[in-house]
Each structure stands twice: as C-alpha cells, then as structure tokens.
Scaffold this active site. Structure first.
Site, PDB file in Angstrom:
ATOM      1  N   ARG A  49       0.847  -1.200   0.000  1.00 55.89           N
ATOM      2  CA  ARG A  49       0.000   0.000   0.000  1.00 55.89           C
ATOM      3  C   ARG A  49       0.880   1.246   0.000  1.00 55.89           C
ATOM      4  NH1 ARG A  49      -1.467   1.693   4.637  1.00 55.89           N
ATOM      5  NH2 ARG A  49      -2.313  -0.269   5.402  1.00 55.89           N
ATOM      6  N   TYR A 101     -15.492  17.773 -14.303  1.00 53.85           N
ATOM      7  CA  TYR A 101     -15.926  16.370 -14.427  1.00 53.85           C
ATOM      8  C   TYR A 101     -16.988  16.054 -13.368  1.00 53.85           C
ATOM      9  CZ  TYR A 101     -15.606  11.280 -14.236  1.00 53.85           C
ATOM     10  OH  TYR A 101     -15.900   9.945 -14.207  1.00 53.85           O
ATOM     11  N   ASP A 173      -6.638  19.298 -13.713  1.00 55.38           N
ATOM     12  CA  ASP A 173      -6.998  17.963 -14.183  1.00 55.38           C
ATOM     13  C   ASP A 173      -6.653  17.928 -15.676  1.00 55.38           C
ATOM     14  OD1 ASP A 173      -8.291  15.703 -15.220  1.00 55.38           O
ATOM     15  OD2 ASP A 173      -9.912  15.810 -13.752  1.00 55.38           O
ATOM     16  N   LYS A 198      -8.044   6.847 -18.978  1.00 60.37           N
ATOM     17  CA  LYS A 198      -8.357   7.387 -20.302  1.00 60.37           C
ATOM     18  C   LYS A 198      -7.137   7.238 -21.227  1.00 60.37           C
ATOM     19  CE  LYS A 198     -12.031   8.322 -17.907  1.00 60.37           C
ATOM     20  NZ  LYS A 198     -12.258   9.584 -17.231  1.00 60.37           N
TER      21      LYS A 198
HETATM   22  C1  LIG Z   1     -12.737   9.973 -15.934  1.00 56.72           C
HETATM   23  C2  LIG Z   1     -12.297  11.264 -15.377  1.00 56.72           C
HETATM   24  C3  LIG Z   1     -12.012  11.418 -14.012  1.00 56.72           C
HETATM   25  C4  LIG Z   1     -12.197  10.288 -13.010  1.00 56.72           C
HETATM   26  O1  LIG Z   1     -11.313   9.241 -13.245  1.00 56.72           O
HETATM   27  P1  LIG Z   1     -11.639   7.709 -12.862  1.00 56.72           P
HETATM   28  O2  LIG Z   1     -10.413   7.010 -13.327  1.00 56.72           O
HETATM   29  O3  LIG Z   1     -12.883   7.335 -13.587  1.00 56.72           O
HETATM   30  O4  LIG Z   1     -11.816   7.670 -11.387  1.00 56.72           O
HETATM   31  C5  LIG Z   1     -11.576  12.654 -13.572  1.00 56.72           C
HETATM   32  N1  LIG Z   1     -11.435  13.700 -14.420  1.00 56.72           N
HETATM   33  C6  LIG Z   1     -11.713  13.594 -15.730  1.00 56.72           C
HETATM   34  C7  LIG Z   1     -11.546  14.777 -16.617  1.00 56.72           C
HETATM   35  C8  LIG Z   1     -12.154  12.381 -16.261  1.00 56.72           C
HETATM   36  O5  LIG Z   1     -12.447  12.292 -17.565  1.00 56.72           O
END
Ligand SMILES: *Cc1c(COP(=O)(O)O)cnc(C)c1O
Length: 387
Positions: A49, A101, A173, A198
């Site tokens: 962890r 998001y 982000d 992504k």
């Molecule tokens: C998908 C996404 C998240 C969250 O990520 P997860 O891996 O689904 O927890 C946060 N910010 C953006 C812009 C996203 O597209």
C-alpha cells in the site's frame, strides 16, 4: 544536455532497470510485503500500500513527462483527486469550475456539505465572477481544460498567476490532453491530476489515477496521504498503464489527426447544428488552444438539428462507435451526455450549462478515419430523414 523528447521518455519508462536478470521490460512485483534485510534494516519497499516497484516506475515516467518533481499512482482518477483535497481543512475554500468532471463535482459537493472544506463554484471564464471568487482567498484553485463535454478552455497561465498572487495552490486535471499535448506545471500549476483510465493507459482495460507535483516536498506529503487513506494503485494496473504509456505520443498524434478530419466533416453536414472542437477556427478559444496546448486533442462534441429523437437515431445507427462512457481508448466511442454522463443533472441546469438533448460526444479512436466518417455519414442521413 538537450532534454529528452516526450516520445523517448514515454517509450523508455522503466525499460532496462532490472538489475537482477537484465529484463528489458520491467517485471510486475505482485508481492504485498517485503522482507527486512535484518533487524531494524528496512528496504526501500516494505508494504505494497505504501510503495511498490512497478508503481514507482509509472509514477516516475509520468512525473518526467509532466516536468514535475514527484509522481504518485492511485487506484482511480477520483482517488487521485480525493488525495489532493486532503490538503484542505474545514476553514479552507476550494474554488472549482462550474463545468468540471461530474464525478469530481459530486465528491467536492458532498464532502463540502459535510464541512470538510468550503466550496466555491464559478465559471472561470467570467472575469468578474472569478475575481470575486478569488477575493474569498481560496486555498486551492481547481482547473480542468478542455472541459467535458463542450470542450471549453480556461487560460491556465492567467488564472494560475491570479491564484498565485493570493497564495493559492493551483491544481489542473489534465486527463483530456495528457502531458503530450498540455503541460500545466510549465503554465504555473502546482499539481496535475490524471485519470490514467483514459488516454494514458489508452486501451480501456484499466482504472487508475496519478498525481504529479512541481515541488518535491508537496509530492512527498501527498504520497503520505495516499498511503494514509489507502488509495494507492495496484501493481498490475501500473504495469498495464506503463505499457500503454509507451505508445501514448503516437496514439495521440493519430487520434487528433482523425478527430480534426471528423470535426471538419461534421462542420459541413446539414444534420449538424454546431461542432465543439478547439481545432476548428470557429471555436471561440481556438487561439488560446494554439497557445497553451501542443495539439487540439481527440475529444469533440456536436449538436444535431432536432431533439432527443435525433440523438437516439444517431447513436443507434453508428456501428463503429460504441455507445459507452469513458474516453481515450483505441476504440471510438459515442456518448449522449443528457442520458449518460450528465443524466444526474436537473434538466434546467443541464440546458443552462449548454448540454442540450441533441448533444453528442465522440471519443475518436484509431480505426481508419474513412471508415469512421462513412459510419457517421450513414447515421447522419438517418438523422436528416427523421427531422
Ligand atoms: C474519468 C475522469 C475522471 C475520473 O477518473 P476515474 O479514473 O474514472 O476515477 C476525472 N477527471 C476527468 C476529466 C475524467 O475524464
């Protein structure tokens, strides 16, 4: 010495680092625990962890790509975000964009309601509202650009400078563009977060997240928090994402080349009312995109003529775009925000945010762009016939 190219950093992450056997590709360390060398003699890793060698390789590669001092891998994008907001106390204010998001918004909203911090939500392109919000001296300013699903941009350099002037931490982000197409730390941000689910992994088979900091000590502090709250990423997911990362630069080049062609195609189609893609000259922030991004990315959205029936006709008639949430994989996806990602929003608020019933979002994949355009063309003909 000349700095290494991003392609080189991405491909070489963790390569040829195995001192035991000389494995070219680093192994996955699945062990949950590690022996002490002897009495009171801990090694670099003790418990998975807290730390894991496979995870460290991915974190280091991402930190190098973002130009940061420290990287941390987490179990999901949202757990990366959860870790960052541990820096806030009940008297602190978090300033977020109105169109961030949905999952981030839900978490910020619910945790602030429980008194963990104060929340301010503004349209960061509204200069008056932004100035007023900054007057409240937020401890942290959150940015997300381009936004989902309308691909609106905010000027990272300008907002970061204003936030810095009041001593706020700036977080970006960077999921939609990745460090290949946008490097927020060089624009003045302190922290970058990613959903590696992504583009970074890029094959729709891992859920993971990352935090990269400009400052070493801030990274060490957040690493401590990630272990403390128990959200660090798994070794297997780190291995998969590191594998995906190697092709990120070439994938993105092709992704965005196809997206640009599709945007042009949609832009001249009689069934399409408006296209939202920063690469189009008609995008209101096209110049800003050219300035702060190294490319326009591969996410785009468009409004159809008509209403919900036309949106339904489109998503039911495409065959090379899967109707699914998420984005950034090699396969093309289509989403209908009104009934999918933004279904939880009140209709009036959703329409006010510009997310209408006929809005369609595409994540353009790596299939032949001619096939993708043929597929859209056939479906748009059905849409036209249904109006
Ligand atoms: C998908 C996404 C998240 C969250 O990520 P997860 O891996 O689904 O927890 C946060 N910010 C953006 C812009 C996203 O597209």
């Amino acid at each position: 010495m000349r700095k290494l190219g991003l392609e080189t950093i991405a491909v070489r992450g963790g390569i040829d680092t195995d001192t035991q056997h000389g494995a070219v590709v680093p192994p996955i360390y699945l062990s949950s625990n590690y022996t002490f060398k002897g009495y009171d003699q801990p090694r670099e890793y003790d418990y998975a962890r807290r730390g894991n060698p496979t995870r460290s390789l991915l974190a280091k590669a991402l930190a190098d790509l973002e130009g940061g001092a420290y990287g941390i891998m987490t179990s999901t994008g949202l757990s990366a975000i959860t870790t960052v907001i541990q820096l806030l106390s009940p008297q602190d204010t978090l300033l977020i964009p109105h169109d961030c998001y949905g999952g981030s918004y839900r978490m910020f909203d619910h945790l602030s309601r429980r008194g963990l911090f104060k929340l301010l939500v503004v349209d960061q392109n509204d200069a008056v509202a932004l100035t007023k919000a900054l007057d409240a001296k937020p401890k942290m300013v959150w940015l997300e650009t381009p936004s989902n699903p309308l691909l609106r941009l905010v000027d990272v350099k300008s907002i970061a400078a204003q936030a810095k002037a009041i001593g706020a931490l700036v977080v970006v982000d960077n999921t939609f563009l990745t460090p290949i197409l946008q490097q927020p730390l060089s624009l003045g941000a302190d922290i970058v977060v990613h959903s590696c689910t992504k583009y970074i992994n890029g094959h729709s088979d891992v859920v993971a997240g990352a935090i990269i900091t400009k400052d070493q000590q801030l990274g060490i502090d957040l690493d401590w928090w990630a272990n403390c709250i128990g959200v660090t990423g798994s070794a297997f997911d780190s291995y998969m994402a590191l594998r995906g990362l190697r092709t990120l630069p070439v994938r993105l080049q092709q992704h965005q080349k196809s997206a640009a062609q599709i945007a042009q195609f949609l832009n001249q189609h009689a069934a399409v009312k408006a296209v939202y893609y920063p690469g189009l000259i008609s995008h209101p922030q096209h110049e800003l995109a050219k300035e702060q991004q190294q490319g326009f990315g591969a996410m785009l959205s468009f409004d159809l003529i008509g209403d919900i029936e036309q949106a339904k006709a489109l998503v039911e008639n495409v065959s090379l775009f899967c109707l699914a949430e998420s984005l950034g994989g090699v396969e093309s996806l289509v989403a209908h925000p009104a009934t999918m990602t933004h279904a939880g929003m009140e209709e009036a608020a959703r329409l006010h945010a510009g997310i209408g019933n006929s809005l369609i979002r595409l994540s353009v994949g790596l299939e032949s762009v001619d096939d993708l355009i043929d597929d859209l063309s056939r479906s748009l003909d059905v849409v036209l016939a249904s109006v």
